[in-house]
Design a protein around this motif. Structure first.
Motif, PDB file in Angstrom:
ATOM      1  N   ILE A  25       0.887  -1.167   0.000  1.00  0.00           N
ATOM      2  CA  ILE A  25       0.000   0.000   0.000  1.00  0.00           C
ATOM      3  C   ILE A  25       0.923   1.214   0.000  1.00  0.00           C
ATOM      4  O   ILE A  25       1.843   1.304   0.814  1.00  0.00           O
ATOM      5  N   VAL A  26       0.687   2.160  -0.921  1.00  0.00           N
ATOM      6  CA  VAL A  26       1.549   3.340  -0.999  1.00  0.00           C
ATOM      7  C   VAL A  26       0.842   4.627  -0.578  1.00  0.00           C
ATOM      8  O   VAL A  26       1.494   5.586  -0.176  1.00  0.00           O
ATOM      9  N   SER A  27      -0.499   4.644  -0.667  1.00  0.00           N
ATOM     10  CA  SER A  27      -1.197   5.838  -0.191  1.00  0.00           C
ATOM     11  C   SER A  27      -2.651   5.530   0.126  1.00  0.00           C
ATOM     12  O   SER A  27      -3.237   4.569  -0.385  1.00  0.00           O
ATOM     13  N   LEU A  28      -3.187   6.353   0.995  1.00  0.00           N
ATOM     14  CA  LEU A  28      -4.590   6.324   1.369  1.00  0.00           C
ATOM     15  C   LEU A  28      -4.980   7.785   1.515  1.00  0.00           C
ATOM     16  O   LEU A  28      -4.359   8.517   2.286  1.00  0.00           O
ATOM     17  N   ASP A  29      -5.951   8.220   0.739  1.00  0.00           N
ATOM     18  CA  ASP A  29      -6.336   9.633   0.738  1.00  0.00           C
ATOM     19  C   ASP A  29      -7.827   9.790   0.961  1.00  0.00           C
ATOM     20  O   ASP A  29      -8.626   9.044   0.392  1.00  0.00           O
ATOM     21  N   PHE A  30      -8.186  10.785   1.762  1.00  0.00           N
ATOM     22  CA  PHE A  30      -9.586  11.175   1.887  1.00  0.00           C
ATOM     23  C   PHE A  30      -9.873  12.077   0.687  1.00  0.00           C
ATOM     24  O   PHE A  30      -9.169  13.063   0.463  1.00  0.00           O
ATOM     25  N   ILE A  31     -10.892  11.727  -0.097  1.00  0.00           N
ATOM     26  CA  ILE A  31     -11.210  12.500  -1.300  1.00  0.00           C
ATOM     27  C   ILE A  31     -12.705  12.817  -1.323  1.00  0.00           C
ATOM     28  O   ILE A  31     -13.498  12.188  -0.617  1.00  0.00           O
ATOM     29  N   ASP A  32     -13.068  13.787  -2.156  1.00  0.00           N
ATOM     30  CA  ASP A  32     -14.471  14.162  -2.287  1.00  0.00           C
ATOM     31  C   ASP A  32     -15.206  13.299  -3.313  1.00  0.00           C
ATOM     32  O   ASP A  32     -16.371  12.958  -3.135  1.00  0.00           O
ATOM     33  N   ASN A  33     -14.517  12.981  -4.412  1.00  0.00           N
ATOM     34  CA  ASN A  33     -15.134  12.215  -5.490  1.00  0.00           C
ATOM     35  C   ASN A  33     -14.121  11.258  -6.083  1.00  0.00           C
ATOM     36  O   ASN A  33     -12.914  11.528  -6.053  1.00  0.00           O
ATOM     37  N   LYS A  34     -14.620  10.182  -6.664  1.00  0.00           N
ATOM     38  CA  LYS A  34     -13.739   9.256  -7.358  1.00  0.00           C
ATOM     39  C   LYS A  34     -13.105   9.985  -8.537  1.00  0.00           C
ATOM     40  O   LYS A  34     -13.744  10.815  -9.172  1.00  0.00           O
ATOM     41  N   THR A  35     -11.850   9.653  -8.801  1.00  0.00           N
ATOM     42  CA  THR A  35     -11.160  10.261  -9.931  1.00  0.00           C
ATOM     43  C   THR A  35     -11.438   9.438 -11.187  1.00  0.00           C
ATOM     44  O   THR A  35     -12.101   8.409 -11.135  1.00  0.00           O
ATOM     45  N   SER A  36     -10.901   9.880 -12.279  1.00  0.00           N
ATOM     46  CA  SER A  36     -11.129   9.173 -13.541  1.00  0.00           C
ATOM     47  C   SER A  36     -10.315   7.882 -13.627  1.00  0.00           C
ATOM     48  O   SER A  36     -10.499   7.105 -14.554  1.00  0.00           O
ATOM     49  N   GLU A  37      -9.410   7.672 -12.670  1.00  0.00           N
ATOM     50  CA  GLU A  37      -8.636   6.436 -12.686  1.00  0.00           C
ATOM     51  C   GLU A  37      -9.565   5.242 -12.498  1.00  0.00           C
ATOM     52  O   GLU A  37     -10.480   5.272 -11.690  1.00  0.00           O
ATOM     53  N   ASP A  38      -9.324   4.228 -13.258  1.00  0.00           N
ATOM     54  CA  ASP A  38     -10.128   3.016 -13.135  1.00  0.00           C
ATOM     55  C   ASP A  38      -9.820   2.327 -11.816  1.00  0.00           C
ATOM     56  O   ASP A  38      -8.697   2.354 -11.334  1.00  0.00           O
ATOM     57  N   GLN A  39     -10.843   1.692 -11.270  1.00  0.00           N
ATOM     58  CA  GLN A  39     -10.619   0.828 -10.119  1.00  0.00           C
ATOM     59  C   GLN A  39     -10.087  -0.487 -10.661  1.00  0.00           C
ATOM     60  O   GLN A  39     -10.755  -1.143 -11.442  1.00  0.00           O
ATOM     61  N   ASN A  40      -8.892  -0.792 -10.309  1.00  0.00           N
ATOM     62  CA  ASN A  40      -8.332  -2.076 -10.713  1.00  0.00           C
ATOM     63  C   ASN A  40      -7.738  -2.703  -9.466  1.00  0.00           C
ATOM     64  O   ASN A  40      -6.676  -2.352  -9.017  1.00  0.00           O
ATOM     65  N   HIS A  41      -8.488  -3.620  -8.918  1.00  0.00           N
ATOM     66  CA  HIS A  41      -8.093  -4.249  -7.661  1.00  0.00           C
ATOM     67  C   HIS A  41      -7.061  -5.345  -7.890  1.00  0.00           C
ATOM     68  O   HIS A  41      -7.059  -6.001  -8.910  1.00  0.00           O
ATOM     69  N   ASN A  42      -6.231  -5.487  -6.910  1.00  0.00           N
ATOM     70  CA  ASN A  42      -5.409  -6.686  -6.789  1.00  0.00           C
ATOM     71  C   ASN A  42      -5.722  -7.243  -5.397  1.00  0.00           C
ATOM     72  O   ASN A  42      -6.545  -6.692  -4.663  1.00  0.00           O
ATOM     73  N   PHE A  43      -5.083  -8.326  -5.049  1.00  0.00           N
ATOM     74  CA  PHE A  43      -5.327  -8.943  -3.742  1.00  0.00           C
ATOM     75  C   PHE A  43      -5.097  -7.945  -2.606  1.00  0.00           C
ATOM     76  O   PHE A  43      -5.850  -7.908  -1.641  1.00  0.00           O
ATOM     77  N   LEU A  44      -4.068  -7.129  -2.720  1.00  0.00           N
ATOM     78  CA  LEU A  44      -3.728  -6.182  -1.664  1.00  0.00           C
ATOM     79  C   LEU A  44      -4.817  -5.123  -1.469  1.00  0.00           C
ATOM     80  O   LEU A  44      -5.180  -4.798  -0.335  1.00  0.00           O
ATOM     81  N   ILE A  45      -5.352  -4.603  -2.550  1.00  0.00           N
ATOM     82  CA  ILE A  45      -6.447  -3.629  -2.444  1.00  0.00           C
ATOM     83  C   ILE A  45      -7.657  -4.289  -1.787  1.00  0.00           C
ATOM     84  O   ILE A  45      -8.273  -3.725  -0.874  1.00  0.00           O
TER      85      ILE A  45
END
Length: 157
Positions: A25-45
């Protein structure tokens, strides 16, 4: 170049964006809205999402995830010490400065706390001022207060 995986968790303190490599895990951020980045899970996520769910349900008191926060040697020393502050406990910025053998670096500890790229998992919300009052939290003091109340920690208002 590392491949990054992204996941989102809708928590009682707002939307959380999790970023991971294959191994950490490299970052965890409190955000207002999802960004345009796709959700691409791996086992760690997926594992992180499950542990966050357990934390907010009051079933998890310690995270067990491989972390790789990016920062200076001093910042990493502070963050490594923060991980030692258990659920339901608080320390002061001065306590952390003393623990890393740099007792005069109280303000620098506060700065490192503010730059913590993996809040909640690296529990910077458990660090308070010497007066016992809540001071400073990159995610907003209201979140810090909510998290401390969630962990049933007593503090001065």
């Amino acid at each position: 170049m590392d491949t990054y995986y992204i996941g989102y968790y809708s928590s009682p303190v707002g939307l959380i964006k999790i970023k991971a490599t294959t191994d950490h895990i490299v970052s965890l951020d409190f955000i207002d809205n999802k960004t345009s980045e796709d959700q691409n899970h791996n086992f760690l996520i997926t594992n992180c999402l499950n542990q966050l769910q357990e934390y907010f349900e009051g079933k998890r008191f310690q995270f067990d995830l491989p972390l790789s926060p990016s920062g200076t040697d001093f910042q990493r020393a502070v963050w490594n010490e923060l991980i030692n502050v258990p659920f339901g406990s608080i320390k002061t910025y001065k306590d952390i400065a003393i623990a890393i053998n740099n007792p005069k670096a109280v303000r620098a500890v506060g700065g490192a706390n503010n730059k913590n790229p993996i809040p909640l998992i690296i529990p910077c919300h458990r660090i308070i001022g010497s007066s016992g009052k809540l001071i400073g939290y990159g995610g907003g003091l209201w979140r810090k207060e909510w998290l401390l109340n969630h962990e049933k920690i007593k503090f001065k208002k």
